[in-house]
Design an enzyme around this catalytic site. Sequence first.
Site, PDB file in Angstrom:
ATOM      1  N   ASP A 124     -36.592  12.373 -10.166  1.00 21.01           N
ATOM      2  CA  ASP A 124     -35.245  12.431  -9.590  1.00 21.01           C
ATOM      3  C   ASP A 124     -34.172  11.870 -10.532  1.00 21.01           C
ATOM      4  O   ASP A 124     -32.988  11.883 -10.215  1.00 21.01           O
ATOM      5  CB  ASP A 124     -35.206  11.668  -8.248  1.00 21.01           C
ATOM      6  CG  ASP A 124     -35.565  10.201  -8.402  1.00 21.01           C
ATOM      7  OD1 ASP A 124     -35.802   9.749  -9.551  1.00 21.01           O
ATOM      8  OD2 ASP A 124     -35.627   9.485  -7.385  1.00 21.01           O
ATOM      9  N   ASP A 251     -44.370   6.913 -26.813  1.00 16.59           N
ATOM     10  CA  ASP A 251     -42.927   7.076 -26.539  1.00 16.59           C
ATOM     11  C   ASP A 251     -42.281   5.726 -26.265  1.00 16.59           C
ATOM     12  O   ASP A 251     -41.061   5.617 -26.221  1.00 16.59           O
ATOM     13  CB  ASP A 251     -42.693   8.022 -25.354  1.00 16.59           C
ATOM     14  CG  ASP A 251     -43.402   7.556 -24.096  1.00 16.59           C
ATOM     15  OD1 ASP A 251     -44.635   7.433 -24.132  1.00 16.59           O
ATOM     16  OD2 ASP A 251     -42.735   7.297 -23.081  1.00 16.59           O
ATOM     17  N   ASN A 252     -43.097   4.706 -26.086  1.00 16.83           N
ATOM     18  CA  ASN A 252     -42.558   3.368 -25.849  1.00 16.83           C
ATOM     19  C   ASN A 252     -42.685   2.476 -27.081  1.00 16.83           C
ATOM     20  O   ASN A 252     -42.608   1.259 -26.982  1.00 16.83           O
ATOM     21  CB  ASN A 252     -43.254   2.718 -24.652  1.00 16.83           C
ATOM     22  CG  ASN A 252     -42.916   3.431 -23.350  1.00 16.83           C
ATOM     23  OD1 ASN A 252     -41.909   4.127 -23.271  1.00 16.83           O
ATOM     24  ND2 ASN A 252     -43.753   3.253 -22.348  1.00 16.83           N
TER      25      ASN A 252
HETATM   26  P1  AMP Z   1     -41.253   5.412 -18.877  1.00 15.62           P
HETATM   27  O1  AMP Z   1     -42.412   5.181 -17.986  1.00 15.62           O
HETATM   28  O2  AMP Z   1     -39.980   4.768 -18.401  1.00 15.62           O
HETATM   29  O3  AMP Z   1     -41.531   5.149 -20.312  1.00 15.62           O
HETATM   30  O4  AMP Z   1     -40.937   6.976 -18.750  1.00 15.62           O
HETATM   31  C1  AMP Z   1     -41.819   7.973 -19.176  1.00 15.62           C
HETATM   32  C2  AMP Z   1     -41.147   9.324 -19.059  1.00 15.62           C
HETATM   33  O5  AMP Z   1     -40.890   9.645 -17.699  1.00 15.62           O
HETATM   34  C3  AMP Z   1     -39.811   9.439 -19.766  1.00 15.62           C
HETATM   35  O6  AMP Z   1     -39.679  10.736 -20.268  1.00 15.62           O
HETATM   36  C4  AMP Z   1     -38.838   9.169 -18.651  1.00 15.62           C
HETATM   37  O7  AMP Z   1     -37.566   9.710 -18.923  1.00 15.62           O
HETATM   38  C5  AMP Z   1     -39.512   9.876 -17.489  1.00 15.62           C
HETATM   39  N1  AMP Z   1     -39.120   9.316 -16.188  1.00 15.62           N
HETATM   40  C6  AMP Z   1     -39.434   8.109 -15.661  1.00 15.62           C
HETATM   41  N2  AMP Z   1     -38.920   7.965 -14.442  1.00 15.62           N
HETATM   42  C7  AMP Z   1     -38.246   9.100 -14.163  1.00 15.62           C
HETATM   43  C8  AMP Z   1     -37.505   9.575 -13.040  1.00 15.62           C
HETATM   44  N3  AMP Z   1     -37.321   8.829 -11.946  1.00 15.62           N
HETATM   45  N4  AMP Z   1     -36.960  10.807 -13.114  1.00 15.62           N
HETATM   46  C9  AMP Z   1     -37.129  11.573 -14.190  1.00 15.62           C
HETATM   47  N5  AMP Z   1     -37.824  11.191 -15.275  1.00 15.62           N
HETATM   48  C10 AMP Z   1     -38.380   9.966 -15.267  1.00 15.62           C
HETATM   49 MG    MG Z   2     -40.709   5.294 -21.971  1.00 18.42          MG
END
Ligand code: AMP
Ligand code: MG
Length: 484
Positions: A124, A251-252
Amino acid sequence: MKETKDIFNFQNSYTNLPEKFFTKTKPNSSIKPELKVLNYSLIKELGLDEKAIEKDGLNVFSGNRIPNGAECIAQAYAGHQFGHFTMLGDGRACLLGEHITPNGERFDIQLKGSGRTVYSRGGDGKAALKPMLREYIISEGMHGLGIKTTRSLAVVTTGEDVVRETYLTGAILTRVASSHLRVGTFQYASRFCSKEELKALADYALDRHFKGYEKEENKYLYLLEQMIKNQAELISKWQLVGFIHGVMNTDNMTISGETIDYGPCAFMDVYDHETVFSSIDIGGRYAYGNQPNIGGWDLSRFAETLIPLLSDNEEEGLNIAQKAISKYPDIYTKYWINGMRKKLGLFDEEKEDEYLIEGLLNIMKNYQMDYTNTFLALTRRRLEDLNLCNDEEFKTWYNLWIKRLERQGKSDEEVVELMKKHNPVVIPRNYRVEEALEAADNGDYSIMEKLVEAIKNPYDYSKDLEYYIKTPEVPESYRTFCGT
Ligand code: AMP
Ligand code: MG
């Protein structure tokens, strides 16, 4: 490049990269935004105008006004998540622009939780208040500990709920980073772009983060070597303070060497290599003790992307990459042991130091001792705090340590001074973080404010910080959840 003054002094360079690396986007507007947290020290550090931010910051941080000079984009990237390659990208973030400080430093200003983008997949694009406050607290804590990290400028609520397992308060975090280039950005370029585009990205990264590359014979090898060095140093610092990132997906991992994406992360209480904080990390891939190895794994994925640039001959490129990566374990270990030496008040090196360090860690594990407070007790020479003064194993270790200290010929004061600089009094302990988040979610931000104040100067031994030093009553089998 054009400079336009507003509350930020934006000057955008990322948008000069080939178009494949980003998509123009816009943050959602917020129906009833409220400013919940504002980082005054960061405002100063960035050379921002406090009054202007107090007046109009809320509009910008909530996505309701795009400041002058902004070029809103979502960045494209890919990444290995728990070992599996996926196309990702900013699915819930919008990069407003690059702020140039009065000293000429460049920082990305990003809204996190500002709505869907072309990279959102099923998500979202939104964020809930508690995880954004958690990122605020932990990133400020990491900064206080002297560990490179993205920072948090503000948290606003949007006036809209987000749907997770239940309805949660929606929020946006304004994140500040040296850049948002990730290993995953290179993986994206390597998999989906041409060699020229990959080269453009690598040149951009060199220019932004690795000044001094100009005189190098093979600048892409320099990029790889510096990245290995910076990540080895960063991860050694995590280990030294007992920080568990929780989701070390590629990606992190940033190219700048900053810690990024505080999801299911936490600080270890009782010392145990196997400590895991993410509820979905069943196999312990990202467990405390495995972080250095996973760092190496992620760096190998980075090295792979550079092979075509390291040499025109693929086999030679591969050899160069492998040779560089093979040095990572030693580079890491050196950082870590030197850090541990300082924690134990050692100024010089002896071969047997590794045994001395391992000896203490083994005792900590066997007696389920708190990691931070063990070093704190040794620094303060308050052994009674350890509750094992009469234990033979500890006594033997302690005598070895004292003899080692005597051999280096430094005064007690010098030893204690060194230890104080490397053993924090206070860390953002999980139960204190949760307590602060719970209160904030119910409208009371005072507990969070006090916590943030305490963790800003974690090496200050002059304050009474007993409240934050105290360990939780029951050792936690703590889990944070990925639904951030
Ligand atoms: P993260 O876990 O924050 O490193 O996110 C991993 C991936 O999921 C990244 O591409 C984020 O942009 C995507 N992502 C995380 N939460 C959301 C969300 N609520 N809506 C859309 N994309 C998300
Ligand atoms: Mg990330």
